[in-house]
Design a protein around this motif. Sequence first.
Motif, PDB file in Angstrom:
ATOM      1  N   PHE A 119       0.480   1.339  12.560  1.00 54.31           N
ATOM      2  CA  PHE A 119      -0.476   1.752  13.359  1.00 54.31           C
ATOM      3  C   PHE A 119      -1.363   0.671  13.891  1.00 54.31           C
ATOM      4  CE2 PHE A 119       0.173   5.417  10.216  1.00 54.31           C
ATOM      5  CZ  PHE A 119       0.630   6.294  11.259  1.00 54.31           C
ATOM      6  N   LEU A 146      -1.705  -2.166  11.305  1.00 54.40           N
ATOM      7  CA  LEU A 146      -1.370  -1.921   9.878  1.00 54.40           C
ATOM      8  C   LEU A 146      -0.126  -1.337   9.924  1.00 54.40           C
ATOM      9  CD1 LEU A 146      -3.039  -1.008   7.300  1.00 54.40           C
ATOM     10  CD2 LEU A 146      -2.884   1.248   8.024  1.00 54.40           C
ATOM     11  N   ALA A 153       1.751   0.743   7.915  1.00 58.94           N
ATOM     12  CA  ALA A 153       1.432   1.703   7.212  1.00 58.94           C
ATOM     13  C   ALA A 153       2.504   2.388   6.253  1.00 58.94           C
ATOM     14  CB  ALA A 153       0.940   3.111   7.914  1.00 58.94           C
ATOM     15  N   ASN A 192      -4.001   5.874  -3.726  1.00 60.86           N
ATOM     16  CA  ASN A 192      -4.640   6.517  -2.308  1.00 60.86           C
ATOM     17  C   ASN A 192      -4.412   5.419  -1.328  1.00 60.86           C
ATOM     18  OD1 ASN A 192      -6.794   7.877  -4.426  1.00 60.86           O
ATOM     19  ND2 ASN A 192      -6.113   9.051  -2.825  1.00 60.86           N
ATOM     20  N   GLY A 193      -3.968   6.171  -0.190  1.00 61.92           N
ATOM     21  CA  GLY A 193      -3.607   5.126   1.163  1.00 61.92           C
ATOM     22  C   GLY A 193      -2.457   4.496   0.949  1.00 61.92           C
ATOM     23  N   ALA A 194      -1.384   4.631  -0.058  1.00 63.00           N
ATOM     24  CA  ALA A 194      -0.361   3.781   0.014  1.00 63.00           C
ATOM     25  C   ALA A 194       0.600   4.097   1.107  1.00 63.00           C
ATOM     26  CB  ALA A 194       0.298   4.341  -1.402  1.00 63.00           C
ATOM     27  N   GLY A 195       0.554   5.177   1.632  1.00 62.31           N
ATOM     28  CA  GLY A 195       1.598   5.554   2.709  1.00 62.31           C
ATOM     29  C   GLY A 195       2.216   6.676   2.345  1.00 62.31           C
ATOM     30  N   LYS A 196       2.057   7.535   1.455  1.00 64.31           N
ATOM     31  CA  LYS A 196       2.738   8.640   0.990  1.00 64.31           C
ATOM     32  C   LYS A 196       2.840   9.690   2.065  1.00 64.31           C
ATOM     33  CE  LYS A 196       0.231   9.233  -2.539  1.00 64.31           C
ATOM     34  NZ  LYS A 196      -0.580   8.441  -2.362  1.00 64.31           N
ATOM     35  N   THR A 197       1.547  10.190   2.468  1.00 61.87           N
ATOM     36  CA  THR A 197       1.603  11.408   3.622  1.00 61.87           C
ATOM     37  C   THR A 197       2.347  10.738   4.595  1.00 61.87           C
ATOM     38  OG1 THR A 197      -0.170  12.130   2.418  1.00 61.87           O
ATOM     39  CG2 THR A 197       0.352  12.937   4.790  1.00 61.87           C
ATOM     40  N   THR A 198       2.213   9.502   5.235  1.00 61.01           N
ATOM     41  CA  THR A 198       2.911   9.130   6.351  1.00 61.01           C
ATOM     42  C   THR A 198       4.440   9.123   6.104  1.00 61.01           C
ATOM     43  OG1 THR A 198       0.914   7.562   6.329  1.00 61.01           O
ATOM     44  CG2 THR A 198       2.871   6.910   7.639  1.00 61.01           C
ATOM     45  N   TYR A 203       5.225  11.512  13.327  1.00 60.45           N
ATOM     46  CA  TYR A 203       5.040  10.326  13.943  1.00 60.45           C
ATOM     47  C   TYR A 203       6.433   9.932  14.138  1.00 60.45           C
ATOM     48  CZ  TYR A 203       0.380   9.936  11.690  1.00 60.45           C
ATOM     49  OH  TYR A 203      -0.855  10.347  11.179  1.00 60.45           O
ATOM     50  N   GLN A 236      -1.101  18.349   2.638  1.00 59.46           N
ATOM     51  CA  GLN A 236      -2.141  17.659   1.679  1.00 59.46           C
ATOM     52  C   GLN A 236      -3.207  18.714   2.098  1.00 59.46           C
ATOM     53  OE1 GLN A 236      -2.527  13.704   1.813  1.00 59.46           O
ATOM     54  NE2 GLN A 236      -4.287  13.593   0.221  1.00 59.46           N
ATOM     55  N   GLU A 296       1.187  16.654  -2.514  1.00 62.74           N
ATOM     56  CA  GLU A 296      -0.029  17.366  -3.646  1.00 62.74           C
ATOM     57  C   GLU A 296       0.072  18.820  -3.732  1.00 62.74           C
ATOM     58  OE1 GLU A 296      -3.139  14.680  -3.258  1.00 62.74           O
ATOM     59  OE2 GLU A 296      -2.379  13.101  -2.527  1.00 62.74           O
ATOM     60  N   HIS A 306      -0.294  13.331  -7.494  1.00 58.11           N
ATOM     61  CA  HIS A 306      -1.120  12.270  -8.488  1.00 58.11           C
ATOM     62  C   HIS A 306      -1.271  12.885  -9.814  1.00 58.11           C
ATOM     63  CE1 HIS A 306      -2.807   9.906  -5.218  1.00 58.11           C
ATOM     64  NE2 HIS A 306      -2.909  10.667  -4.530  1.00 58.11           N
TER      65      HIS A 306
HETATM   66  N1  LIG Z   1      -2.472   8.420  12.345  1.00 58.89           N
HETATM   67  C1  LIG Z   1      -2.980   7.197  11.879  1.00 58.89           C
HETATM   68  N2  LIG Z   1      -3.592   6.307  12.401  1.00 58.89           N
HETATM   69  C2  LIG Z   1      -3.741   4.958  11.879  1.00 58.89           C
HETATM   70  N3  LIG Z   1      -3.772   4.739  10.510  1.00 58.89           N
HETATM   71  C3  LIG Z   1      -3.431   6.145   9.817  1.00 58.89           C
HETATM   72  C4  LIG Z   1      -2.877   7.145  10.316  1.00 58.89           C
HETATM   73  N4  LIG Z   1      -2.288   7.861   9.553  1.00 58.89           N
HETATM   74  C5  LIG Z   1      -2.468   7.451   8.281  1.00 58.89           C
HETATM   75  N5  LIG Z   1      -2.866   5.786   8.452  1.00 58.89           N
HETATM   76  C6  LIG Z   1      -3.235   4.923   7.485  1.00 58.89           C
HETATM   77  O1  LIG Z   1      -1.833   4.742   6.749  1.00 58.89           O
HETATM   78  C7  LIG Z   1      -2.449   4.405   5.389  1.00 58.89           C
HETATM   79  C8  LIG Z   1      -1.452   5.485   4.729  1.00 58.89           C
HETATM   80  O2  LIG Z   1      -2.096   6.880   4.695  1.00 58.89           O
HETATM   81  P1  LIG Z   1      -1.368   8.008   4.039  1.00 58.89           P
HETATM   82  O3  LIG Z   1      -2.392   9.062   4.520  1.00 58.89           O
HETATM   83  O4  LIG Z   1      -0.027   7.926   4.232  1.00 58.89           O
HETATM   84  O5  LIG Z   1      -1.797   7.726   2.557  1.00 58.89           O
HETATM   85  P2  LIG Z   1      -1.452   8.644   1.084  1.00 58.89           P
HETATM   86  O6  LIG Z   1      -0.594   7.583   0.317  1.00 58.89           O
HETATM   87  O7  LIG Z   1      -0.997   9.796   1.367  1.00 58.89           O
HETATM   88  O8  LIG Z   1      -2.693   8.535   0.452  1.00 58.89           O
HETATM   89  P3  LIG Z   1      -3.607   9.803  -0.312  1.00 58.89           P
HETATM   90  O9  LIG Z   1      -3.059   9.764  -1.625  1.00 58.89           O
HETATM   91  O10 LIG Z   1      -4.905   9.451  -0.141  1.00 58.89           O
HETATM   92  O11 LIG Z   1      -3.211  11.117   0.474  1.00 58.89           O
HETATM   93  C9  LIG Z   1      -3.920   4.628   5.117  1.00 58.89           C
HETATM   94  O12 LIG Z   1      -4.477   3.331   5.248  1.00 58.89           O
HETATM   95  C10 LIG Z   1      -4.293   5.279   6.557  1.00 58.89           C
HETATM   96  O13 LIG Z   1      -5.673   4.927   6.712  1.00 58.89           O
END
Ligand SMILES: Nc1ncnc2c1ncn2[C@@H]1O[C@H](COP(=O)(O)OP(=O)(O)OP(=O)(O)O)[C@@H](O)[C@H]1O
Lengths: 282, 357
Positions: free
Chosen positions: A39, A42, A44, A64-70, A79, A111, A203, A236
């Motif tokens: 992104f 970043l 991700a 948190n923010g590791a990229g799991k949802t991504t 995406y 989520q 989650e 989590h």
């Molecule tokens: N559409 C996007 N544009 C820019 N950055 C993004 C986008 N989607 C996610 N990110 C970034 O990618 C990183 C991973 O986000 P993600 O949502 O995958 O985390 P996560 O592991 O699911 O966290 P959580 O446990 O909080 O749900 C984060 O730093 C987030 O800010």
Amino acid sequence: MSKKFEKPNMVPVPSHSIIPDRDVGKSPILECNHLGIDFGGLRAVDDFNLTVGRTEIAGLIGPNGAGKTTVFNLLTKVYQPTRGTILLDGIDTAGKSTIQINRMGIARTFQNIRLFSNLTVEDNVKIGLHNQEVYSTFSGIFRLPKYWKKEKVAHERALELLSIFDMQDMAAMKAGSLPYGAQRRLEIVRALATNPSLLLLDEPAAGMNPSETAELMENIVKIRDMFQIAVLLIEHDMSLVMSICEGICVLNFGQVIAKGTAEEIQANPAVIEAYLGKKKEA
Amino acid sequence: MNKLNNMKKSTKVDFATYLGVIIAFIVITVLMNNGTLGRKQVGLLVPACCYVVMAVSLNLTVGILGELSLGHAGFMSVGAFSGVIAAMSLAEAIPFEPLRLAIAMVAGAVCAGIAGVIVGVPVLRLRGDYLAIVTLAFGEIIKDLINCLIVGHDSEGLHIIFNFKGLKTVDDLGLLPGGNVIIKGAQGATGTDTIASFTAGVVLILITLFVVLNLIHSRTGRAVMAIRDNRIAAESVGINITKYKLIAFVTSATLAGAAGALYGLNYSSLQATKFNFNTSILVLVFVVLGGLGNIWGSIVAAIVLYVLPEALRSVADLRMLVYAIVLILVMLATNSPKMKAVLSRVIPRKKGDEVNE
Ligand SMILES: Nc1ncnc2c1ncn2[C@@H]1O[C@H](COP(=O)(O)OP(=O)(O)OP(=O)(O)O)[C@@H](O)[C@H]1O
Ligand SMILES: [Mg+2]
């Protein structure tokens, strides 16, 4: 794996998550190879490799923010990946849309709950059955025999699916008026209605109390056994992950830092460091 | 009675809606025949039916699909003028008026439906609220296009010219003797046979209700409402977003076209400026006040808010005051949870429907 990202004290990462014995010898349902997305600047997700067996329950964990949802958004083509390939049941999913991915067999929950909140519980499930019980708009408007037949099947099927979570009594309620835990369960039912071969749960226990979580764990295993599908879940709640996941993959800052069974993961120093932070010298 | 109790609540509401329309039709017909209604009131009946159809059809786009349309009058306009052309050019071939009216309404519906496809295909593919701005432009463009339109009919068939530069007149049509001019550019349609009837209006309302209500309670309607409630979730369960948006939007445009044809054939003269932005907004007001997604609400709002200002002309001083009060009452009646609770007590619901909270 590219050497570049390996940290000095990291344990070697197994290339596959643990495929349960019953799935050995069968082709995996999901194979991600060097998957990645940026992104802007970043990274991700980077160099994400994962294999999920036909009837495996696999966990994806990380801070948190590791990229799991991504990762889920990549798998479902919310995406388009910047790098790497995703094979679903051996078929490359490059260039496919979210809709096509669902038809190919991936269903998911979100989520942040995304229900059709103005519609009834039953209608939410029936919308999941959209591509299962098919009839044309024309038959719908003129209520041709096909309409009655398919609507009857959809109604019965919806109640049957709701009964997995003992929710058939809530069928006529508005989805938005359900308690939080029930909304999460309804999302799972709706996803199941699309007849997936791989179920992604983001989650699923978030916001549930311990007894609800325990019940959910039982039901996830029940669903896997009933439908003979694979489940990949983000969670989590470590008790849930450690007790039902056969293979676990740990993400941190977009990279896989460990894969293995619950015992292996719990003993892995890299995982402990990611969760608890590096021990300060001071 | 047992069967009635087992019906779904939505089915009961639909049933009550049809019944209400039929009862209103019978009452008004009786009043008309025994002379209680004056000529002025009778004159309001057909346009009131047209506005009911407009409101119900717009509710499909705005309330059910959840997309804002600001050019619904544009589709009415397309339907009106194509309906007038169809009816006038078939005047000799089909002297039987109800049949000619029906054909004209079908022609109006088809043309408006095509216009709906032309507007909808490029716009509904996009994410975001582009439909409002594009339908707004569509309404204005259609008005200008029809203002340039000169159409006549003679034994050789239809003659159509577009008077873009403002230089051409009806003489340029080159009609044979005995031919007649149907649309005269900015003067609009003149000399139209007024073959519209109240009965046709009620039939059109019933057809509209049949199409819209059955659509809503089918697989298609559920898909449309799923898109409205949560687009991302709808995609995740494999619903083709563009397809279902288009089905709802084009159905809505088609019904507006039929209403337009009926409207056009109710007046001997009709200008395109009648179907301007204000008309689109008026219909939108009916829909919003009647309740988004609430079909019977649209019917009530359209009737009350169309008929009332006309009926209040005699008490000119109090007119705006009464109108405002009625607006508020309509809003309360169609949108308030209390009122809904009262109604749901009147319409008995299935046991256990909402008790297990
Ligand atoms: N559409 C996007 N544009 C820019 N950055 C993004 C986008 N989607 C996610 N990110 C970034 O990618 C990183 C991973 O986000 P993600 O949502 O995958 O985390 P996560 O592991 O699911 O966290 P959580 O446990 O909080 O749900 C984060 O730093 C987030 O800010
Ligand atoms: Mg997340």
